[in-house]
Write a protein that holds these residues in place. Structure first.
Motif, PDB file in Angstrom:
ATOM      1  N   ASP A   1      58.047 -65.588 -25.594  1.00 26.33           N
ATOM      2  CA  ASP A   1      57.131 -65.904 -24.489  1.00 26.33           C
ATOM      3  C   ASP A   1      57.798 -66.731 -23.408  1.00 26.33           C
ATOM      4  OD1 ASP A   1      54.069 -66.161 -26.452  1.00 26.33           O
ATOM      5  OD2 ASP A   1      54.911 -64.489 -25.317  1.00 26.33           O
ATOM      6  N   GLN A   2      58.912 -67.386 -23.722  1.00 22.20           N
ATOM      7  CA  GLN A   2      59.604 -68.191 -22.729  1.00 22.20           C
ATOM      8  C   GLN A   2      60.457 -67.349 -21.788  1.00 22.20           C
ATOM      9  OE1 GLN A   2      58.825 -71.456 -22.492  1.00 22.20           O
ATOM     10  NE2 GLN A   2      57.441 -70.936 -24.174  1.00 22.20           N
ATOM     11  N   PHE A   3      60.714 -66.084 -22.193  1.00 14.29           N
ATOM     12  CA  PHE A   3      61.534 -65.224 -21.336  1.00 14.29           C
ATOM     13  C   PHE A   3      60.793 -64.883 -20.046  1.00 14.29           C
ATOM     14  CE2 PHE A   3      64.672 -65.385 -24.142  1.00 14.29           C
ATOM     15  CZ  PHE A   3      64.943 -64.350 -25.017  1.00 14.29           C
ATOM     16  N   GLN A   4      61.530 -64.848 -18.943  1.00 18.35           N
ATOM     17  CA  GLN A   4      60.978 -64.360 -17.680  1.00 18.35           C
ATOM     18  C   GLN A   4      60.980 -62.838 -17.633  1.00 18.35           C
ATOM     19  OE1 GLN A   4      59.557 -66.401 -15.414  1.00 18.35           O
ATOM     20  NE2 GLN A   4      59.964 -67.964 -16.962  1.00 18.35           N
ATOM     21  N   VAL A   5      61.729 -62.213 -18.567  1.00 18.85           N
ATOM     22  CA  VAL A   5      61.766 -60.749 -18.663  1.00 18.85           C
ATOM     23  C   VAL A   5      60.601 -60.288 -19.534  1.00 18.85           C
ATOM     24  CG1 VAL A   5      63.116 -58.782 -19.456  1.00 18.85           C
ATOM     25  CG2 VAL A   5      64.256 -60.742 -18.398  1.00 18.85           C
ATOM     26  N   GLY A   6      59.862 -59.279 -19.080  1.00 16.26           N
ATOM     27  CA  GLY A   6      58.767 -58.750 -19.875  1.00 16.26           C
ATOM     28  C   GLY A   6      59.293 -58.002 -21.107  1.00 16.26           C
ATOM     29  N   VAL A   7      58.673 -58.246 -22.267  1.00 16.30           N
ATOM     30  CA  VAL A   7      59.080 -57.598 -23.522  1.00 16.30           C
ATOM     31  C   VAL A   7      57.880 -56.860 -24.096  1.00 16.30           C
ATOM     32  CG1 VAL A   7      59.992 -57.942 -25.845  1.00 16.30           C
ATOM     33  CG2 VAL A   7      60.786 -59.402 -23.968  1.00 16.30           C
ATOM     34  N   VAL A   8      58.029 -55.549 -24.319  1.00 18.38           N
ATOM     35  CA  VAL A   8      56.992 -54.718 -24.937  1.00 18.38           C
ATOM     36  C   VAL A   8      57.609 -54.070 -26.175  1.00 18.38           C
ATOM     37  CG1 VAL A   8      55.379 -52.815 -24.637  1.00 18.38           C
ATOM     38  CG2 VAL A   8      55.966 -54.253 -22.688  1.00 18.38           C
ATOM     39  N   MET A   9      57.065 -54.410 -27.362  1.00 20.74           N
ATOM     40  CA  MET A   9      57.573 -53.868 -28.625  1.00 20.74           C
ATOM     41  C   MET A   9      56.609 -52.816 -29.141  1.00 20.74           C
ATOM     42  SD  MET A   9      58.880 -57.443 -30.353  1.00 20.74           S
ATOM     43  CE  MET A   9      59.797 -56.597 -31.634  1.00 20.74           C
ATOM     44  N   MET A  10      57.165 -51.706 -29.689  1.00 19.26           N
ATOM     45  CA  MET A  10      56.340 -50.586 -30.137  1.00 19.26           C
ATOM     46  C   MET A  10      56.777 -50.129 -31.512  1.00 19.26           C
ATOM     47  SD  MET A  10      56.551 -48.765 -26.483  1.00 19.26           S
ATOM     48  CE  MET A  10      58.174 -49.480 -26.429  1.00 19.26           C
ATOM     49  N   GLY A  11      55.836 -49.552 -32.231  1.00 20.21           N
ATOM     50  CA  GLY A  11      56.143 -48.968 -33.523  1.00 20.21           C
ATOM     51  C   GLY A  11      56.732 -47.578 -33.367  1.00 20.21           C
ATOM     52  N   ALA A  12      57.042 -46.946 -34.509  1.00 27.80           N
ATOM     53  CA  ALA A  12      57.647 -45.614 -34.466  1.00 27.80           C
ATOM     54  C   ALA A  12      56.700 -44.573 -33.866  1.00 27.80           C
ATOM     55  CB  ALA A  12      58.062 -45.188 -35.881  1.00 27.80           C
TER      56      ALA A  12
ATOM     57  N   HIS B   1      47.432 -49.788 -28.923  1.00 26.20           N
ATOM     58  CA  HIS B   1      47.286 -48.672 -27.993  1.00 26.20           C
ATOM     59  C   HIS B   1      48.652 -48.021 -27.754  1.00 26.20           C
ATOM     60  CE1 HIS B   1      43.558 -50.877 -27.137  1.00 26.20           C
ATOM     61  NE2 HIS B   1      43.075 -49.725 -26.703  1.00 26.20           N
ATOM     62  N   SER B   2      48.621 -46.722 -27.482  1.00 21.83           N
ATOM     63  CA  SER B   2      49.848 -46.003 -27.142  1.00 21.83           C
ATOM     64  C   SER B   2      50.353 -46.494 -25.784  1.00 21.83           C
ATOM     65  CB  SER B   2      49.580 -44.503 -27.084  1.00 21.83           C
ATOM     66  OG  SER B   2      50.698 -43.817 -26.542  1.00 21.83           O
ATOM     67  N   TRP B   3      51.648 -46.757 -25.712  1.00 21.14           N
ATOM     68  CA  TRP B   3      52.184 -47.268 -24.449  1.00 21.14           C
ATOM     69  C   TRP B   3      52.048 -46.231 -23.336  1.00 21.14           C
ATOM     70  CZ3 TRP B   3      55.979 -44.995 -21.555  1.00 21.14           C
ATOM     71  CH2 TRP B   3      56.774 -44.029 -22.176  1.00 21.14           C
ATOM     72  N   VAL B   4      52.073 -44.936 -23.679  1.00 18.51           N
ATOM     73  CA  VAL B   4      51.969 -43.888 -22.658  1.00 18.51           C
ATOM     74  C   VAL B   4      50.632 -43.974 -21.938  1.00 18.51           C
ATOM     75  CG1 VAL B   4      51.965 -41.397 -22.270  1.00 18.51           C
ATOM     76  CG2 VAL B   4      53.540 -42.393 -23.943  1.00 18.51           C
ATOM     77  N   ARG B   5      49.558 -44.290 -22.697  1.00 17.77           N
ATOM     78  CA  ARG B   5      48.229 -44.392 -22.075  1.00 17.77           C
ATOM     79  C   ARG B   5      47.963 -45.777 -21.508  1.00 17.77           C
ATOM     80  NH1 ARG B   5      44.362 -41.253 -26.516  1.00 17.77           N
ATOM     81  NH2 ARG B   5      45.445 -39.235 -26.422  1.00 17.77           N
TER      82      ARG B   5
ATOM     83  N   PRO C   1      65.514 -48.134 -35.849  1.00 21.06           N
ATOM     84  CA  PRO C   1      65.849 -47.467 -34.577  1.00 21.06           C
ATOM     85  C   PRO C   1      64.734 -46.589 -34.036  1.00 21.06           C
ATOM     86  CG  PRO C   1      67.665 -47.296 -36.162  1.00 21.06           C
ATOM     87  CD  PRO C   1      66.485 -47.846 -36.912  1.00 21.06           C
ATOM     88  N   ALA C   2      63.795 -46.179 -34.887  1.00 20.94           N
ATOM     89  CA  ALA C   2      62.683 -45.350 -34.404  1.00 20.94           C
ATOM     90  C   ALA C   2      61.700 -46.170 -33.581  1.00 20.94           C
ATOM     91  CB  ALA C   2      61.965 -44.692 -35.573  1.00 20.94           C
ATOM     92  N   ARG C   3      61.718 -47.485 -33.768  1.00 20.15           N
ATOM     93  CA  ARG C   3      60.844 -48.369 -32.993  1.00 20.15           C
ATOM     94  C   ARG C   3      61.606 -48.830 -31.751  1.00 20.15           C
ATOM     95  NH1 ARG C   3      58.750 -52.644 -37.416  1.00 20.15           N
ATOM     96  NH2 ARG C   3      57.370 -53.216 -35.677  1.00 20.15           N
ATOM     97  N   LYS C   4      60.919 -48.858 -30.616  1.00 20.03           N
ATOM     98  CA  LYS C   4      61.567 -49.147 -29.338  1.00 20.03           C
ATOM     99  C   LYS C   4      61.061 -50.471 -28.766  1.00 20.03           C
ATOM    100  CE  LYS C   4      63.620 -45.208 -29.651  1.00 20.03           C
ATOM    101  NZ  LYS C   4      65.037 -45.166 -30.070  1.00 20.03           N
ATOM    102  N   ILE C   5      61.923 -51.045 -27.925  1.00 13.71           N
ATOM    103  CA  ILE C   5      61.585 -52.270 -27.180  1.00 13.71           C
ATOM    104  C   ILE C   5      61.850 -52.001 -25.706  1.00 13.71           C
ATOM    105  CG2 ILE C   5      62.089 -54.718 -26.830  1.00 13.71           C
ATOM    106  CD1 ILE C   5      63.079 -54.857 -29.697  1.00 13.71           C
TER     107      ILE C   5
END
Length: 785
Positions: free
Chosen positions: A363-374, A399-403, A454-458
């Motif tokens: 949360d301290q990062f100024q860069v946005g981080v979005v973590m997703m499952g496989a 929720h699906s990141w695509v939607r 590796p199937a999970r993306k950030i």
């Protein structure tokens, strides 16, 4: 001789009266101040009241003892100022920026402009000019540049901190980054120490540029000993411009160097010290200390993260050993099972705490981080990402990141494509969108694999909106009032336009057809004091003599057949504004005489009338002809030529400034996307190479037409060679590459043009060489073809 003396004295009186009036007006102006100097600008004869305000000294005795302004110029700027005054020696205007040293020792930036005053014989009698204080502007520019440097370096450091590599490698990458920043004035020597909490000594864990002897002597340093030990003990940054004798044995001959000792501190806890050697004679700078302190804070966070990970791994190993022991004794000791369950519960609490710490760190990062499952469902958003997408973590998870993510469909498609590539082949994906409040975001998204699976993306979301705006500000320097160019000739033309806009005089614009003469005229008008009034243009080559005369000067009812009402002309319509006479070289001789009277008397007479009418119009003439030759051949009045050519601007043809072609293409593509809604955004390197080699007889107008044609024929977002017009490719219009239905004829046409070179033909057709060979085989080409 007596008559000559009387005539000379008679001419001097108006000049003296004009000079006294100028001094009276300029003397009451504080900023900018006006000055007057001898023809060589070696001595100042007069300075207005603003001189005292800016220079910080009085004008007393200036008339009795003229002085050179170079006496006050900052020493480092004098050679540059002398070089810039070179045009003054030839009687040319000049402008320059330099620093002065005021009597109180303070330094100010000055912007200075000067121009010669001549007698009727052309002899320069003196130089007049004005200067103003531009210190605040210079300070703002320096501050903006410093902020950009710091932001760029911090972004790179944050990128290093996200790499999953050993701590020593991150230390060495940080040192490499610091040594690559030119404004830090560092030697390529330094090290990073880590504090051992038990022994209370600092241990060297990363170094660059240190000799083996120095690495050995400084491998372990006690707290309070030498400058690094003192920085670790006090938690305060230490700067030394040279080392004293007390530490001679520890630095082994490096006494001539100074260095920074920056403690790595977080939450009142010291983790280590950054030790950086600076160049000899370097002076301590607050901005360097502030930046290095920020670097130390980031390193503290990295070390805390590694410490938490190491602790977690150690605890996991311990718990695993305990569980194995419990499993072996399970049948013998039910009571021990309860103890193991209790310990397991404690372990889960610790994991939860560690997970919360990790999330807090993200949360301290100024860069946005979005973590997703496989499956593509969002599992985590940090605070920066919540702010960017304007959604909370609770609303996003599951929720699906695509939607869920508010990107455009084509951007989502590109993200999916990049995610499917191997990690080494991925590039950042630029996206943009507008939030409900109307703010336009420009982002760059980097796709990473989750190290656990590796199937999970950030997704790492970098907000580059501010950098994009700054780039736009810088890019704006390449265009002026609709004119686009970055070459030296165009930049000089920008400067001349700005100068002519301040002087209400007649201008002649010369240049080939299609170079943009009317754009230059429009730029002069809208940069002048007449910008709020009318801007009209008339083509002198497009009408008959009678119609052109009526259009320019107007007519009275009944003055000729068809004149059913009184009608004002272009001069009256442009009163107090600007009138452009395009292709003035084609003006009939009779109208040349009428135009000369307008320029001399500032009045026009309508056809059929005898009473003249006063007009106040600035005349800008434009032509592609050589008017000097036209005058010599008797096709253009010599007196009119000198009236309209008080000053002139030459627009270079496009073939003489090829460096502006890529910029113009980008400019035209932006207009096409905005005005016509076409999706074309780029041009391929092969197509650009063809355009760079073209001679452009129609200049910028021809280039714009070619880009519009290519954008219409393009089937994607990138212009290919096959999209270009036939005349640009050197083909017959009846056998154009683009849109040709007969594929065989199209390939034969291109091969004939390139003398059978199939590699070049494939590049022109916008396909690979292998694809071209397959097509030729399919169409039955022989080896001779």
């Amino acid at each position: 001789m007596l008559r000559f003396v009387r005539d000379t004295q008679h001419l001097k009186r108006p000049l003296q009266e004009s000079e006294e009036s100028l001094r009276l007006i300029a003397g009451n102006v504080l900023e900018p101040f006006f000055w007057m100097a001898d023809p060589g600008i070696e001595r100042m004869f007069y300075m207005s009241l603003g001189y005292e305000h800016i220079w910080g000294c009085t004008r007393e005795n200036l008339d009795a003892k003229p002085r050179s302004f170079l006496d006050d110029v900052y020493q480092e700027d004098r050679d540059r100022v002398l070089a810039a005054l070179g045009p003054a020696n030839t009687g040319q205007p000049f402008e320059l920026e330099y620093r002065i040293v005021r009597p109180d020792g303070s330094i100010r930036w000055i912007g200075d402009h000067g121009f010669p005053v001549r007698e009727e014989t052309g002899q320069i009698t003196r130089y007049l000019g004005f200067a103003q204080d531009i210190t605040e502007r210079k300070k703002a520019e320096e501050e903006l540049e410093a902020n950009l440097r710091i932001q760029s370096a911090m972004n790179e450091l944050l990128r290093i901190s996200l790499e999953l590599i050993p701590l020593e490698e991150q230390f060495e990458s940080t040192l490499d980054l610091l040594f690559s920043i030119p404004w830090l004035s560092l030697e390529s020597k330094g090290s990073i120490f880590v504090l051992d909490q038990q022994s209370q000594v600092i241990l060297m864990k990363g170094q660059r540029g240190l000799s083996e002897a120095l690495q050995t002597s400084c491998k372990e340093v006690a707290l309070g000993h030498c400058l690094c030990g003192r920085a670790a003990a006090t938690g305060k940054i230490i700067f030394a411009d040279g080392l004293d004798g007390r530490h001679e044995t520890h630095y082994m001959g490096m006494l001539a160097h100074g260095h920074y000792c920056v403690p790595i501190v977080s939450d009142s806890r010291t983790f280590g010290v950054i030790n950086l050697y600076v160049k000899a004679g370097h002076i301590q700078k607050p901005e360097e200390e502030s930046f290095l302190t920020s670097v130390a804070r980031v390193l503290a966070g990295i070390m805390k993260l590694h410490e938490a990970r190491d602790t977690l791994e150690l605890r996991v190993q311990e718990r695993t050993s305990e569980l194995q022991t419990v499993n072996r004794q399970l049948q013998k000791a039910n009571q021990q099972l309860s103890e193991v369950n209790q310990r397991f519960s404690q372990f889960n609490q610790y994991l939860a705490c560690a997970n919360e710490n990790m999330l807090a760190f993200l949360d301290q990062f100024q860069v946005g981080v979005v973590m997703m499952g496989a499956d593509g469902e969002i599992t985590f958003l940090n605070q920066a990402a919540e702010r960017i997408v304007d959604q909370s973590r609770k609303e996003a998870v599951g929720h699906s990141w695509v939607r869920f993510l508010p990107f455009q469909d084509n951007d989502k498609t590109r993200l999916e494509e990049v995610s499917s590539l191997p990690s080494k082949q991925r590039t950042r994906v630029p996206v943009k969108w507008q939030d409900p409040r109307g703010r336009l975001y420009r982002m760059e998204i980097e796709v990473k694999d989750d190290p656990r699976d590796p199937a999970r993306k950030i997704f790492l979301l970098y907000d580059v909106s501010e950098l994009s705006d700054l780039r736009q500000l810088l890019d704006d320097k390449t265009q002026f009032q609709g004119i686009c160019g970055q070459g030296k000739a165009i930049q000089l033309m920008y400067q001349k336009i700005q100068k002519l806009a301040r002087v209400d005089t007649t201008v002649l614009i010369e240049g080939e057809t299609g170079t943009g003469k009317e754009l230059v005229a429009r730029a002069i008008h809208y940069s002048s004091d007449r910008r709020a009034k009318a801007f009209l243009a008339v083509n002198c080559a497009g009408l008959t003599e009678s119609l052109l005369s009526s259009q320019l000067f107007g007519h009275r009812r009944g003055s000729f057949t068809g004149a059913v009402a009184d009608q004002g002309g272009m001069f009256e319509a442009a009163n107090h504004g600007t009138l452009v006479l395009d292709e003035v070289g084609d003006l009939p001789m009779a109208l040349q005489t009428s135009l000369l009277r307008v320029l001399q008397e500032k009045e026009i007479t309508r056809l059929g009338e005898t009473q003249p009418r006063k007009v106040d119009v600035r005349i800008i003439a434009a032509t592609h002809r050589d008017l000097c030759s036209e005058v010599a051949n008797g096709h253009f009045r010599e007196d009119l030529f000198y009236r309209i050519r008080v000053t002139s601007i030459w627009i270079p043809p496009l073939r003489d400034r090829p460096e502006d072609i890529p910029l113009l293409i980008s400019w035209f593509l932006g207009q096409i996307r905005g005005h016509k809604g076409l999706p074309v955004a780029e041009i391929s390197s092969a197509a650009l190479e063809i355009l760079m080699k073209h001679r452009w007889p129609g200049n910028v107008r021809e280039l714009k037409s070619a880009i519009e044609s290519a954008a219409v024929h393009s089937n994607g977002t990138v212009i290919l060679p096959t999209d270009l017009p036939a005349e640009i490719l050197g083909l017959s219009p009846h056998h154009s590459v683009a849109g040709q239905s007969d594929e065989r004829s199209r390939i034969l046409e291109v091969l004939d043009r390139v003398n059978g070179n199939r590699t070049t033909a494939a590049r022109l057709l916008g396909v690979s060489r292998a694809t071209l060979y397959r097509s030729m085989a399919r169409l039955g080409f022989t080896s001779r073809e």
